[in-house]
Structures are given as structure tokens and as C-alpha cells.
Design a protein around this motif. Structure first.
Motif, PDB file in Angstrom:
ATOM      1  N   VAL A  73       0.837  -1.201   0.000  1.00 48.51           N
ATOM      2  CA  VAL A  73       0.000   0.000   0.000  1.00 48.51           C
ATOM      3  C   VAL A  73       0.870   1.249   0.000  1.00 48.51           C
ATOM      4  O   VAL A  73       0.782   2.088  -0.893  1.00 48.51           O
ATOM      5  CB  VAL A  73      -0.965   0.003   1.201  1.00 48.51           C
ATOM      6  CG1 VAL A  73      -1.767   1.306   1.251  1.00 48.51           C
ATOM      7  CG2 VAL A  73      -1.909  -1.189   1.132  1.00 48.51           C
ATOM      8  N   LEU A  74       1.715   1.381   1.025  1.00 44.19           N
ATOM      9  CA  LEU A  74       2.648   2.512   1.087  1.00 44.19           C
ATOM     10  C   LEU A  74       4.001   2.143   0.476  1.00 44.19           C
ATOM     11  O   LEU A  74       4.569   2.912  -0.297  1.00 44.19           O
ATOM     12  CB  LEU A  74       2.847   2.965   2.538  1.00 44.19           C
ATOM     13  CG  LEU A  74       1.595   3.411   3.296  1.00 44.19           C
ATOM     14  CD1 LEU A  74       1.957   3.784   4.732  1.00 44.19           C
ATOM     15  CD2 LEU A  74       0.905   4.572   2.598  1.00 44.19           C
ATOM     16  N   THR A  75       4.503   0.971   0.831  1.00 47.27           N
ATOM     17  CA  THR A  75       5.782   0.502   0.283  1.00 47.27           C
ATOM     18  C   THR A  75       5.563  -0.745  -0.559  1.00 47.27           C
ATOM     19  O   THR A  75       4.619  -1.501  -0.342  1.00 47.27           O
ATOM     20  CB  THR A  75       6.798   0.161   1.388  1.00 47.27           C
ATOM     21  OG1 THR A  75       6.304  -0.935   2.171  1.00 47.27           O
ATOM     22  CG2 THR A  75       7.043   1.358   2.286  1.00 47.27           C
ATOM     23  N   PHE A 121      -9.865  -1.710  -0.829  1.00 49.12           N
ATOM     24  CA  PHE A 121      -8.878  -2.654  -1.357  1.00 49.12           C
ATOM     25  C   PHE A 121      -8.175  -1.987  -2.530  1.00 49.12           C
ATOM     26  O   PHE A 121      -8.819  -1.576  -3.497  1.00 49.12           O
ATOM     27  CB  PHE A 121      -9.549  -3.942  -1.813  1.00 49.12           C
ATOM     28  CG  PHE A 121      -8.624  -4.874  -2.545  1.00 49.12           C
ATOM     29  CD1 PHE A 121      -7.718  -5.657  -1.853  1.00 49.12           C
ATOM     30  CD2 PHE A 121      -8.649  -4.951  -3.928  1.00 49.12           C
ATOM     31  CE1 PHE A 121      -6.847  -6.514  -2.528  1.00 49.12           C
ATOM     32  CE2 PHE A 121      -7.797  -5.806  -4.621  1.00 49.12           C
ATOM     33  CZ  PHE A 121      -6.887  -6.584  -3.909  1.00 49.12           C
ATOM     34  N   ILE A 122      -6.849  -1.865  -2.438  1.00 45.36           N
ATOM     35  CA  ILE A 122      -6.080  -1.236  -3.507  1.00 45.36           C
ATOM     36  C   ILE A 122      -5.434  -2.326  -4.353  1.00 45.36           C
ATOM     37  O   ILE A 122      -4.676  -3.153  -3.849  1.00 45.36           O
ATOM     38  CB  ILE A 122      -5.033  -0.245  -2.945  1.00 45.36           C
ATOM     39  CG1 ILE A 122      -4.326   0.502  -4.071  1.00 45.36           C
ATOM     40  CG2 ILE A 122      -4.047  -0.916  -2.006  1.00 45.36           C
ATOM     41  CD1 ILE A 122      -3.538   1.719  -3.598  1.00 45.36           C
ATOM     42  N   ARG A 123      -5.780  -2.332  -5.621  1.00 53.48           N
ATOM     43  CA  ARG A 123      -5.302  -3.392  -6.512  1.00 53.48           C
ATOM     44  C   ARG A 123      -4.024  -2.925  -7.199  1.00 53.48           C
ATOM     45  O   ARG A 123      -4.029  -2.459  -8.340  1.00 53.48           O
ATOM     46  CB  ARG A 123      -6.380  -3.778  -7.534  1.00 53.48           C
ATOM     47  CG  ARG A 123      -6.081  -5.100  -8.240  1.00 53.48           C
ATOM     48  CD  ARG A 123      -7.235  -5.561  -9.101  1.00 53.48           C
ATOM     49  NE  ARG A 123      -8.384  -6.059  -8.361  1.00 53.48           N
ATOM     50  CZ  ARG A 123      -8.478  -7.282  -7.840  1.00 53.48           C
ATOM     51  NH1 ARG A 123      -7.478  -8.134  -7.978  1.00 53.48           N
ATOM     52  NH2 ARG A 123      -9.567  -7.651  -7.188  1.00 53.48           N
ATOM     53  N   ARG A 124      -2.916  -3.075  -6.487  1.00 56.46           N
ATOM     54  CA  ARG A 124      -1.596  -2.778  -7.040  1.00 56.46           C
ATOM     55  C   ARG A 124      -1.241  -3.838  -8.097  1.00 56.46           C
ATOM     56  O   ARG A 124      -1.898  -4.886  -8.172  1.00 56.46           O
ATOM     57  CB  ARG A 124      -0.552  -2.786  -5.926  1.00 56.46           C
ATOM     58  CG  ARG A 124      -0.729  -1.742  -4.832  1.00 56.46           C
ATOM     59  CD  ARG A 124      -0.464  -0.362  -5.350  1.00 56.46           C
ATOM     60  NE  ARG A 124      -0.235   0.604  -4.252  1.00 56.46           N
ATOM     61  CZ  ARG A 124      -0.122   1.904  -4.423  1.00 56.46           C
ATOM     62  NH1 ARG A 124      -0.208   2.418  -5.647  1.00 56.46           N
ATOM     63  NH2 ARG A 124       0.083   2.716  -3.396  1.00 56.46           N
ATOM     64  N   LEU A 164     -11.742   4.627   7.622  1.00 57.57           N
ATOM     65  CA  LEU A 164     -11.488   3.889   6.386  1.00 57.57           C
ATOM     66  C   LEU A 164     -10.122   3.239   6.507  1.00 57.57           C
ATOM     67  O   LEU A 164      -9.129   3.914   6.815  1.00 57.57           O
ATOM     68  CB  LEU A 164     -11.504   4.832   5.180  1.00 57.57           C
ATOM     69  CG  LEU A 164     -11.206   4.178   3.820  1.00 57.57           C
ATOM     70  CD1 LEU A 164     -12.309   3.199   3.441  1.00 57.57           C
ATOM     71  CD2 LEU A 164     -11.046   5.251   2.731  1.00 57.57           C
ATOM     72  N   TYR A 165     -10.075   1.917   6.286  1.00 61.20           N
ATOM     73  CA  TYR A 165      -8.803   1.204   6.318  1.00 61.20           C
ATOM     74  C   TYR A 165      -8.442   0.779   4.904  1.00 61.20           C
ATOM     75  O   TYR A 165      -9.246   0.142   4.208  1.00 61.20           O
ATOM     76  CB  TYR A 165      -8.887  -0.019   7.234  1.00 61.20           C
ATOM     77  CG  TYR A 165      -7.568  -0.743   7.374  1.00 61.20           C
ATOM     78  CD1 TYR A 165      -6.430  -0.063   7.822  1.00 61.20           C
ATOM     79  CD2 TYR A 165      -7.441  -2.086   7.064  1.00 61.20           C
ATOM     80  CE1 TYR A 165      -5.212  -0.708   7.954  1.00 61.20           C
ATOM     81  CE2 TYR A 165      -6.222  -2.741   7.187  1.00 61.20           C
ATOM     82  CZ  TYR A 165      -5.114  -2.050   7.636  1.00 61.20           C
ATOM     83  OH  TYR A 165      -3.905  -2.685   7.759  1.00 61.20           O
ATOM     84  N   VAL A 166      -7.239   1.104   4.468  1.00 66.91           N
ATOM     85  CA  VAL A 166      -6.785   0.846   3.109  1.00 66.91           C
ATOM     86  C   VAL A 166      -5.780  -0.295   3.132  1.00 66.91           C
ATOM     87  O   VAL A 166      -4.735  -0.202   3.788  1.00 66.91           O
ATOM     88  CB  VAL A 166      -6.133   2.098   2.490  1.00 66.91           C
ATOM     89  CG1 VAL A 166      -5.735   1.838   1.035  1.00 66.91           C
ATOM     90  CG2 VAL A 166      -7.071   3.302   2.585  1.00 66.91           C
ATOM     91  N   GLY A 167      -6.083  -1.375   2.418  1.00 69.65           N
ATOM     92  CA  GLY A 167      -5.195  -2.530   2.392  1.00 69.65           C
ATOM     93  C   GLY A 167      -5.162  -3.192   1.028  1.00 69.65           C
ATOM     94  O   GLY A 167      -5.858  -2.766   0.099  1.00 69.65           O
ATOM     95  N   ASP A 168      -4.348  -4.236   0.918  1.00 71.86           N
ATOM     96  CA  ASP A 168      -4.199  -4.911  -0.376  1.00 71.86           C
ATOM     97  C   ASP A 168      -4.419  -6.412  -0.268  1.00 71.86           C
ATOM     98  O   ASP A 168      -3.922  -7.180  -1.086  1.00 71.86           O
ATOM     99  CB  ASP A 168      -2.802  -4.636  -0.960  1.00 71.86           C
ATOM    100  CG  ASP A 168      -1.708  -5.377  -0.219  1.00 71.86           C
ATOM    101  OD1 ASP A 168      -1.782  -5.480   1.028  1.00 71.86           O
ATOM    102  OD2 ASP A 168      -0.771  -5.872  -0.878  1.00 71.86           O
ATOM    103  N   PRO A 208     -14.883  -5.556  -0.060  1.00 72.14           N
ATOM    104  CA  PRO A 208     -14.477  -4.290   0.541  1.00 72.14           C
ATOM    105  C   PRO A 208     -15.534  -3.212   0.280  1.00 72.14           C
ATOM    106  O   PRO A 208     -16.379  -3.362  -0.609  1.00 72.14           O
ATOM    107  CB  PRO A 208     -13.180  -3.962  -0.201  1.00 72.14           C
ATOM    108  CG  PRO A 208     -13.361  -4.589  -1.542  1.00 72.14           C
ATOM    109  CD  PRO A 208     -14.149  -5.856  -1.303  1.00 72.14           C
ATOM    110  N   THR A 209     -15.485  -2.143   1.026  1.00 73.46           N
ATOM    111  CA  THR A 209     -16.393  -1.027   0.786  1.00 73.46           C
ATOM    112  C   THR A 209     -16.088  -0.389  -0.562  1.00 73.46           C
ATOM    113  O   THR A 209     -16.992   0.018  -1.290  1.00 73.46           O
ATOM    114  CB  THR A 209     -16.260   0.024   1.901  1.00 73.46           C
ATOM    115  OG1 THR A 209     -16.286  -0.622   3.179  1.00 73.46           O
ATOM    116  CG2 THR A 209     -17.391   1.038   1.830  1.00 73.46           C
ATOM    117  N   TYR A 210     -14.803  -0.308  -0.879  1.00 72.76           N
ATOM    118  CA  TYR A 210     -14.354   0.239  -2.158  1.00 72.76           C
ATOM    119  C   TYR A 210     -13.257  -0.651  -2.727  1.00 72.76           C
ATOM    120  O   TYR A 210     -12.518  -1.286  -1.978  1.00 72.76           O
ATOM    121  CB  TYR A 210     -13.746   1.652  -1.990  1.00 72.76           C
ATOM    122  CG  TYR A 210     -14.546   2.625  -1.182  1.00 72.76           C
ATOM    123  CD1 TYR A 210     -15.503   3.439  -1.768  1.00 72.76           C
ATOM    124  CD2 TYR A 210     -14.322   2.746   0.195  1.00 72.76           C
ATOM    125  CE1 TYR A 210     -16.227   4.356  -1.023  1.00 72.76           C
ATOM    126  CE2 TYR A 210     -15.046   3.652   0.951  1.00 72.76           C
ATOM    127  CZ  TYR A 210     -15.995   4.457   0.347  1.00 72.76           C
ATOM    128  OH  TYR A 210     -16.712   5.350   1.095  1.00 72.76           O
TER     129      TYR A 210
END
Length: 220
Positions: free
Chosen positions: A18-20, A191-194, A170-174, A206-208
Motif C-alpha cells: 500500500v505505502l511501500t 482494497f487497492i489493486r496494485r 477507512l482502512y486501506v489494504g491490499d 471491501p467497501t471500495y
């Protein structure tokens, strides 16, 4: 991207993915081998990977095979993992995603909750000069209990939410464990789709679902 609550008191981020960028498997293997070497043991690659990816029962089994006390081994494994990742950061191998810079535009209280070692989280905040952006930061403690409290347990996420005194989060994860931990903590999830998650199958909703941290800023 599914829309739900649009105003949050706080936004909390997972770290790896997410960050790294995720830590290379070779770095994790180096750390496990270094820990076992302190006990005079040279495990197979299969055994090393079981420690990295397996359940704690599997970790105990590998230690038993090599006649190593797992309660003595585990803190050394965590210390070596933190040191190996710090070295990877120093070598420029573990880096921030470019879009982390947009978080300076996010007018919300922010935090970090990671399954990585707390020492590694602290190293990242210092190495990339991020400490001032985040009000709280939690990684797992270097103990057996700390490992058991990792996500999908909401343990550390709930601690962060309590410390921030936030009602809407809001919690941002992968990963699926991030989505599940958020749900258990009463938080929304993004959910961030890297790129490393191109083919990743979500087991929970996920919510988003977003593609970048720019999308997270837009949500908030």
C-alpha cells in the motif's frame, strides 16, 4: 468502486503493498536463515518458506524438527526480519509507491497498521520521512502473541482507532486479511489493486476497490 460513507474521521493504511512495495522473498529468506544460524541450524528452503508463509503451528513444527525452542527462536526471527528489511530499504530495494506523495493532500487524521514488525514500520516512517503524516503507527510486536494478533485479527487496528478516538474510519489494504480486519473493527475498507494483485481473488467484499492512493484521496 462501490461508494458508501464519504466522510471519515480517520484513514488508516496497511504498509506493504500500500505505502511501500512488498519485501522481496529473498530478503525474508535471508532473515529466517540468519535466525536459525544463531541456533546452529541450516534449514532447507522448504523449511524456510514454511516459516515465512506457514501457520504458527508449522513454525513450531520446523523448530521441533531442528530441536530449536520456538519461543526462543521467534524473537530472533523478528529481529533478523526487521534488520534485513532495514538493509533492503538502505540499498534502495524496498521503496515507496510514487502515489504516496498525494497523501499530503488528504485532510484527515491518518495512521498505519501493518502485519510487519513494529520495528520495520518505525524504520519506514523514518527512512522515508513520513512520521509527521501519521498520528499512530502499529506493527506487530516481536513476540508469539504479537504474531497471533496480526490481521485478520482486528487487534492492532482497534488499538489505532481507539488511540485516534475516531468514530468513522477507512482502512486501506491490499489483501483479504485487511478487508476482514476492517470489518471486524467496525471500519470501512478500501482494497487497492496494485500490480502485484492483478489476479488476486477477493474472498470478502471491501467497501471500495481502488487502483491508487489518488482514488483514496478522492473518496475522502
Amino acid at each position: 468502486m462501490r461508494h458508501a460513507r464519504m466522510c471519515y474521521d480517520a484513514v488508516i493504511f496497511d504498509n506493504d503493498g500500500v505505502l511501500t512495495r512488498p519485501t522481496a522473498t529473498t530478503v525474508h529468506r535471508e532473515a529466517v536463515r540468519a535466525a536459525f544460524s544463531e541456533f546452529g541450524v541450516e534449514p532447507t528452503t522448504e523449511g524456510v518458506d514454511s516459516v515465512i508463509h506457514g501457520s504458527f503451528a508449522r513454525v513450531q513444527r520446523i523448530c521441533e524438527i531442528h530441536d530449536v525452542d520456538y519461543e526462543a527462536f521467534w524473537p530472533r526471527r523478528e529481529a533478523n526480519a526487521a534488520a534485513a528489511q532495514a538493509a533492503a530499504i538502505e540499498r534502495g530495494e524496498k521503496t515507496l509507491y510514487d502515489d504516496v506523495s498525494v497523501l499530503s493532500d488528504l485532510d484527515r487524521t491518518m495512521g498505519v497498521v501493518s502485519n510487519n514488525q513494529h520495528e520495520t514500520v518505525e524504520t519506514i516512517l523514518d527512512a522515508f520521512e513520513l512520521r509527521d503524516q501519521f498520528e499512530v503507527a502499529y506493527g506487530r510486536s516481536p513476540t508469539v502473541e504479537g504474531y497471533r494478533n496480526r490481521k485478520p485479527s482486528p487487534h492492532y487496528l482497534e488499538r489505532a482507532i481507539d488511540e485516534l478516538d475516531a468514530e468513522s474510519v477507512l482502512y486501506v489494504g491490499d489483501s483479504n486479511v485487511d478487508v476482514l480486519a476492517a470489518t471486524r473493527a467496525g471500519a470501512d475498507s478500501a482494497f487497492i489493486r496494485r500490480p502485484h494483485r492483478d489476479d488476486y481473488q477477493l474472498a470478502a467484499n471491501p467497501t471500495y476497490e481502488v487502483e491508487s492512493l489518488d482514488d483514496v484521496v478522492a473518496i475522502c
